[in-house]
Scaffold this active site. Sequence first.
Site, PDB file in Angstrom:
ATOM      1  N   ASP A  20      11.432 -25.513 -84.818  1.00 64.06           N
ATOM      2  CA  ASP A  20      11.524 -24.979 -83.451  1.00 64.06           C
ATOM      3  C   ASP A  20      11.371 -26.146 -82.483  1.00 64.06           C
ATOM      4  O   ASP A  20      10.262 -26.621 -82.243  1.00 64.06           O
ATOM      5  CB  ASP A  20      10.433 -23.934 -83.204  1.00 64.06           C
ATOM      6  CG  ASP A  20      10.483 -23.439 -81.752  1.00 64.06           C
ATOM      7  OD1 ASP A  20       9.737 -22.494 -81.409  1.00 64.06           O
ATOM      8  OD2 ASP A  20      11.241 -24.009 -80.950  1.00 64.06           O
ATOM      9  N   ASP A  92       7.962 -19.870 -76.618  1.00 65.77           N
ATOM     10  CA  ASP A  92       7.475 -21.247 -76.733  1.00 65.77           C
ATOM     11  C   ASP A  92       6.086 -21.319 -77.347  1.00 65.77           C
ATOM     12  O   ASP A  92       5.197 -21.995 -76.821  1.00 65.77           O
ATOM     13  CB  ASP A  92       7.471 -21.903 -75.341  1.00 65.77           C
ATOM     14  CG  ASP A  92       8.889 -22.033 -74.810  1.00 65.77           C
ATOM     15  OD1 ASP A  92       9.311 -21.122 -74.062  1.00 65.77           O
ATOM     16  OD2 ASP A  92       9.566 -23.004 -75.180  1.00 65.77           O
ATOM     17  N   HIS A 135      -1.656 -20.912 -70.683  1.00 67.14           N
ATOM     18  CA  HIS A 135      -0.453 -20.091 -70.568  1.00 67.14           C
ATOM     19  C   HIS A 135      -0.645 -18.687 -71.129  1.00 67.14           C
ATOM     20  O   HIS A 135       0.160 -17.802 -70.851  1.00 67.14           O
ATOM     21  CB  HIS A 135       0.731 -20.741 -71.310  1.00 67.14           C
ATOM     22  CG  HIS A 135       1.134 -22.050 -70.734  1.00 67.14           C
ATOM     23  ND1 HIS A 135       1.531 -22.213 -69.418  1.00 67.14           N
ATOM     24  CD2 HIS A 135       1.163 -23.292 -71.282  1.00 67.14           C
ATOM     25  CE1 HIS A 135       1.818 -23.488 -69.198  1.00 67.14           C
ATOM     26  NE2 HIS A 135       1.598 -24.159 -70.297  1.00 67.14           N
ATOM     27  N   ASP A 172      -3.069 -30.161 -65.767  1.00 63.44           N
ATOM     28  CA  ASP A 172      -1.985 -30.145 -66.752  1.00 63.44           C
ATOM     29  C   ASP A 172      -0.654 -30.085 -65.999  1.00 63.44           C
ATOM     30  O   ASP A 172      -0.608 -29.613 -64.864  1.00 63.44           O
ATOM     31  CB  ASP A 172      -2.157 -28.883 -67.620  1.00 63.44           C
ATOM     32  CG  ASP A 172      -1.155 -28.834 -68.766  1.00 63.44           C
ATOM     33  OD1 ASP A 172      -1.552 -29.076 -69.909  1.00 63.44           O
ATOM     34  OD2 ASP A 172       0.037 -28.562 -68.485  1.00 63.44           O
ATOM     35  N   HIS A 174       1.900 -28.328 -66.613  1.00 61.89           N
ATOM     36  CA  HIS A 174       2.528 -27.000 -66.609  1.00 61.89           C
ATOM     37  C   HIS A 174       1.687 -26.035 -65.775  1.00 61.89           C
ATOM     38  O   HIS A 174       0.472 -26.188 -65.670  1.00 61.89           O
ATOM     39  CB  HIS A 174       2.629 -26.453 -68.036  1.00 61.89           C
ATOM     40  CG  HIS A 174       3.495 -27.267 -68.929  1.00 61.89           C
ATOM     41  ND1 HIS A 174       3.001 -28.250 -69.763  1.00 61.89           N
ATOM     42  CD2 HIS A 174       4.835 -27.276 -69.094  1.00 61.89           C
ATOM     43  CE1 HIS A 174       3.988 -28.818 -70.425  1.00 61.89           C
ATOM     44  NE2 HIS A 174       5.123 -28.257 -70.041  1.00 61.89           N
ATOM     45  N   ASP A 265      -0.535 -33.937 -70.204  1.00 66.85           N
ATOM     46  CA  ASP A 265       0.922 -34.078 -70.181  1.00 66.85           C
ATOM     47  C   ASP A 265       1.392 -34.426 -68.766  1.00 66.85           C
ATOM     48  O   ASP A 265       2.576 -34.623 -68.534  1.00 66.85           O
ATOM     49  CB  ASP A 265       1.610 -32.824 -70.718  1.00 66.85           C
ATOM     50  CG  ASP A 265       0.975 -31.536 -70.215  1.00 66.85           C
ATOM     51  OD1 ASP A 265       1.212 -30.475 -70.830  1.00 66.85           O
ATOM     52  OD2 ASP A 265       0.245 -31.585 -69.202  1.00 66.85           O
ATOM     53  N   TYR A 305       1.121 -34.698 -74.966  1.00 68.01           N
ATOM     54  CA  TYR A 305       1.954 -34.785 -76.172  1.00 68.01           C
ATOM     55  C   TYR A 305       2.393 -36.203 -76.507  1.00 68.01           C
ATOM     56  O   TYR A 305       3.024 -36.416 -77.531  1.00 68.01           O
ATOM     57  CB  TYR A 305       3.153 -33.837 -76.030  1.00 68.01           C
ATOM     58  CG  TYR A 305       2.662 -32.455 -75.717  1.00 68.01           C
ATOM     59  CD1 TYR A 305       2.633 -31.977 -74.400  1.00 68.01           C
ATOM     60  CD2 TYR A 305       2.096 -31.657 -76.711  1.00 68.01           C
ATOM     61  CE1 TYR A 305       2.102 -30.737 -74.099  1.00 68.01           C
ATOM     62  CE2 TYR A 305       1.561 -30.412 -76.414  1.00 68.01           C
ATOM     63  CZ  TYR A 305       1.560 -29.969 -75.103  1.00 68.01           C
ATOM     64  OH  TYR A 305       1.003 -28.743 -74.796  1.00 68.01           O
TER      65      TYR A 305
END
Length: 665
Positions: A20, A92, A135, A172, A174, A265, A305
Amino acid sequence: MGTALIYDEEMTNYKLLWVDPACKIEVPERLTVSYEALVESGLADRCMSIPVREATDADILLVHSEDYLDAVKTTPYKTLEELKEFTLQFGDVYFHPNIYHCAKLAAGAALQLVDSVLTGKMRNGMALVRPPGHHSMCSAASGFCVFNNVAIAAKYAKQKYGVKRVLIVDWDIHHGQGVQYCFEDDPSVLYFSWHRYEHQKYWPHLRESDFDIVGKEKGAGFNINVPWNKVGMQNSDYLSVFFHILLPVAYEFSPDLVLVCAGFDSGIGDPEGKMCATPDIFAHLTHLLMNLAGGKVCAVLEGGYNLTSLAQSVCQTVQTLLGDPVPRPSNLDGPCKSALESLHCVRSAHRRYWSSIRHAADLPSCEISTKHIKLAEDKLDKEEEEKSAEEEVWPQPPKRVPSAIRTAVVLPEGVACPDRCKCLMSAEDPDPLIANKFRENFLKDADDSDALTTLSSLIALAERMEKNEICSGLALVRDISMAIMCVIQHTAAALSNRVLVVCVGDGKVPSHGTDDGKTLVVQFSSKKSEEQKCKYYIPVCLKKGCQDASGFMQAVLGLLLPLGYEYDPSLVLLVKMPDSGLCDTVWKQLIGLLQGLAQGHTLVLMQDVERACVGPTASSLLGDAAPSLGQLHAPLPEDVEAVESLRHRLKADWKLLQTTAPETR
Ligand SMILES: NCCCNCCCCCC(=O)CS
Ligand SMILES: [Zn+2]
């Protein structure tokens, strides 16, 4: 009290079991490289290792639904095909037979951290966890997240400890939509998140991640979204948002606890974020939060990451939590146009909720509407994948070696040396050469041997700070302006030195060195100064001088800190003029915040009558968190006007003072 570190290698025991592309970056090594870097650098040993625990059902149900929890409970017994099938209902994210166990440990780790800090056992701390959490939603996993670790921690803190106000800072890259949904109508939890957005073109492509989504009903104003509409954001962009949005609002909100969704990230080299902020920026972001909530800061790992960037950023964060001086904020060249647009939009969306940014300019309705180019998501993501990710390189973060002596003091006879401080009195007679120089230049009365002794001790202190043998200092002197002159002239001698002189209170401050920029003087007083104002001599006239905490803090956060970070001095000379009217808590906040500059080399000068202030000053110089100021009322209109007009006048010279994009004609 020390810094807690919560980590357990069991959380490395799950991984992606099928192909994935969206999930392949979330690997167990994220945790091992972070922990090993802390061990390698000696930072892990300086922390107090606190064991993880499994979050209970009750803990998890603080945020998640029973149906969702029951569904996740079935995953350990699923076959590979069943796991794939189960995963398809979410976006995701991936499941694994051991991920439920690890998700309970990740949430439990955050709760252990909150317990350690709120029971007063630890001062602050970091939890290194996976899976991340911000998330995940009430009934859905998303973005590698299963349980919302930080949202659960916030609910837990309120329920178990009666915490009234929680600030969640999500740095972060996101948008933690799970956190936003959890607290959007809750005025007791202020959620702040910046995130890569690109006008909704970037994952998770949510309209509700934009700046105009401010929270609902009673929660209006308590949800702050800062969208980054371009990649490549740098240190200046991040700091500007802290100075002009987060910190003023956070001080007004006055949280009892600060939780950080510490995703890295947002650092340089990350394949998801594609930003350019360097790992040492997280030392500054952490430092700037450490005087809120009496220092009760709990950082919980989210994303990150690029294994090199991640490990360095984790170390920068933990080393700051441990109280080590932060590296100098090198070459900040001001926020980019896109960041200024975001800054402007967020401030205008929130000005009606927060008096500390009430004055923010309104949005010209036509401009910068929240452009929603809703392009086909899969097309976009493919574009993203196709671009070859050129390997980013960046310099190693600078070594942050704590000085042998944290704080030294020069005190007159009869004033006790505060504990944990080193007392400096030059016993031997000062060097005759220096003594003569002092007599000529500074001493009014050549035979004033006391003054001579004090000055030579003061210079000795400044010299040892320059050599990093001593981090910070405090001197009680009889003649303050003479002492200022002495320190400035001594320090200016060394070429590379720049001195930031911060004066609180009325009184004549020498302007020596402000013509060529070797000295930057910022004086807070209640008197208009007739002194010719130049780029390096900045009188800040506040109606009540330093007596009104709101007005003063607004000037410190929105004016002094941006100036100081952009000037990047090698020494901060902090002068408390006689009868400044500054109360101890504000004084300690000021000392705490200024230690983000000059690697913590702050030299405090006070009038020798201020003996009562020696203890509190020393405590802040030693790194003790300043007490909370409490919720701040609206600053006086005159003070808002004074700070705003100064910012407008100075922002041509000092780019970190900008809060709106330059008019594009
Ligand atoms: N590369 C562009 C495609 C976007 N993929 C997003 C995958 C979810 C990321 C979630 C995360 O990082 C948690 S902090
Ligand atoms: Zn992330």
